[in-house]
Design an enzyme around this catalytic site. Structure first.
Site, PDB file in Angstrom:
ATOM      1  N   GLU A 262       0.678  -1.075   0.098  1.00 15.26           N
ATOM      2  CA  GLU A 262      -0.349   0.489   0.100  1.00 15.26           C
ATOM      3  C   GLU A 262       1.139   1.037   0.136  1.00 15.26           C
ATOM      4  OE1 GLU A 262      -2.225  -0.442   4.089  1.00 15.26           O
ATOM      5  OE2 GLU A 262      -3.169  -2.308   2.862  1.00 15.26           O
ATOM      6  N   TYR A 305       4.839  17.963  11.387  1.00 17.11           N
ATOM      7  CA  TYR A 305       5.577  18.105  11.936  1.00 17.11           C
ATOM      8  C   TYR A 305       7.307  18.310  11.266  1.00 17.11           C
ATOM      9  CZ  TYR A 305       2.216  14.703   9.577  1.00 17.11           C
ATOM     10  OH  TYR A 305       0.937  14.138   9.377  1.00 17.11           O
ATOM     11  N   CYS A 330      -2.329  33.512   9.930  1.00 20.15           N
ATOM     12  CA  CYS A 330      -2.103  34.149  11.214  1.00 20.15           C
ATOM     13  C   CYS A 330      -1.925  33.655  12.192  1.00 20.15           C
ATOM     14  CB  CYS A 330      -3.497  34.671  11.669  1.00 20.15           C
ATOM     15  SG  CYS A 330      -3.401  36.603  10.738  1.00 20.15           S
ATOM     16  N   TYR A 359       0.506  13.878   1.033  1.00 16.56           N
ATOM     17  CA  TYR A 359       0.417  14.637   1.792  1.00 16.56           C
ATOM     18  C   TYR A 359       0.041  16.357   1.490  1.00 16.56           C
ATOM     19  CZ  TYR A 359       0.325   9.592   2.981  1.00 16.56           C
ATOM     20  OH  TYR A 359       0.176   8.633   2.970  1.00 16.56           O
TER      21      TYR A 359
END
Ligand code: LLP
Length: 403
Positions: A262, A305, A330, A359
């Protein structure tokens, strides 16, 4: 594909911020992985969440890919894009009854379950429909994948999958249920994996469980090894697909099963770019900021991350100095890069953010009422729009002043 050369034309034609995908590069990556497993029957079930544009999925369909989906929305996308139902799987820790119903209705290959409670729900839904549900169980092998804690999933402290003992109980129950059929087994220990050993260890554990199940006459057809192969964002050493396949296959001695892999990031990450334009520069004390028209709502990975994405000034030469590349949102956390070496920049200069194909757009939002970026595909010498820039009207379409 030479993004640096193409960027000015693309930015001019489609505006910025803009996602650009190299479909030929996607083909190459897909084939590398498919070929690595050619000694066995295999399905490369592309992880739709990485980049779920319909054109991307249609391209995957053309290549012969299956789809790993984590919502009924993704299943519908995959079907719409022409991925055959017998190559679609539905995973995820929490599925709603209605999603289960629609997945059974669509007759996809199988549903990956992640808890006993979920199995009972599926049994009820299947019973009410008079259908048999093909199931696979996600096993948590309790292995440290050695990646970022937010994208590590193979330890018992993570919410994913079930432990070995629970898995055995679940398989026995499934076997005895008239509306459930055990067809596969699944594990996925994390994402952006750069070490092979944890994957191999997980595969050993899961393959041994398959053998234990065979002893009680539970024969599974699909060995689903998840995704997670890492890519180069800066200077990572990554897993070679052939070594990866060999490591997996070496654990499967005597097992006649179809492999399902996958991958998401491996196929699309390095084949996507975010093009953005400089609005202006500013100094705050000694700190240099380059303010751009792209932001964390377009590419969340750096903020979420602290992920690194290489940022390149494609048109401008000059002595580089370090700058923080920040967006207009902001939030102090709104940056695409920190300490990025960049030459002096002018209004409208283009920056290319690399390795943004996975992503990137799929995690984009409308935060600060910013329309999501347009997306463009490149194939051979041709480029085409595959998602129009979101307008203000698109963003408010489901809202009402009068509610
Ligand atoms: N299979 C399962 C069960 C998964 O949970 C995932 C990713 C994949 C396959 C695909 O993993 P890949 O081959 O793309 O590594 N948003 C994060 C990544 C989250 C991954 C979630 N699961 C990021 O931007 O790094």
């Amino acid at each position: 594909m030479n993004i640096s050369a193409l960027a000015p034309t693309l930015a001019q034609t489609y505006g910025t911020p803009l996602y650009v995908y190299d479909f030929d590069g996607i083909t190459t990556r897909f084939n590398q992985l498919k070929n690595a497993f050619r000694a066995r029957k295999s399905i490369i079930a592309y992880a739709v969440k990485a980049n779920s544009n319909l054109s991307t999925l249609a391209h995957m369909a053309k290549l012969g890919a299956g789809a790993d989906c984590v919502s009924i929305g993704e299943v519908k996308r995959a079907l719409l894009a022409g991925i055959p139902k017998y190559q679609i799987i539905f995973s995820g820790v929490g599925k709603q009854d209605e999603e289960i119903r629609q997945a059974l209705e669509a007759d996809i290959l199988f549903i990956n379950i992640e808890s006993e409670a979920e199995m009972y729900r599926i049994e009820q839904v299947a019973q009410s429909m008079g259908k048999v549900a093909r199931l696979s169980v996600r096993v948590n092998p309790n292995i440290d994948a050695k990646t970022h804690p937010y994208i590590s999933t193979g330890l018992q402290e993570n919410k994913f999958g079930v432990d070995i003992e629970t898995a055995k109980r679940i398989y026995l129950y499934i076997k005895n249920s008239p509306v459930l059929e055990p067809v596969g087994i699944h594990f996925h220990i994390g994402s952006q994996l750069t070490q092979l050993e944890p994957i191999r260890e997980a595969a050993v554990i899961v393959a041994n469980l398959v053998r234990t199940l065979q002893a009680v006459k539970i024969e599974l057809k699909f060995f689903d090894i998840g995704g997670g192969i890492g890519v180069v964002y800066s200077d990572e050493t990554t897993i070679d697909p052939v070594e990866y396949a060999q490591a997996i296959l070496s654990t499967m001695m005597g097992l006649d099963m179809t492999i399902i892999c996958e991958p998401g990031r491996y196929i699309v990450a390095n084949n996507g770019y975010l093009l953005t334009r400089v609005l202006y520069e500013k100094m705050s004390g000694a700190r240099r900021f380059v303010v751009i028209d792209g932001a964390m709502n377009d590419l969340l990975r750096p903020s979420l991350y602290k992920a690194y994405h290489r940022i390149e000034a494609v048109e401008r030469a000059g002595e580089p100095t370090n700058a923080d590349v920040v967006g207009p949102v902001c939030e102090s956390g709104d940056f695409l890069g920190k300490n990025v070496p960049l030459p002096p920049m002018q209004h409208n200069d283009i920056l290319v953010v690399h390795s943004a194909g996975a992503y990137g757009f799929s995690m984009a939002s409308n935060y600060n009422t910013r329309g999501r970026a347009a997306e463009v595909a490149i194939e051979g010498d041709a480029h085409r729009l595959i998602r129009a820039r979101e307008s203000f009207e698109d963003m408010i379409a489901n809202e009402s002043k009068y509610l």
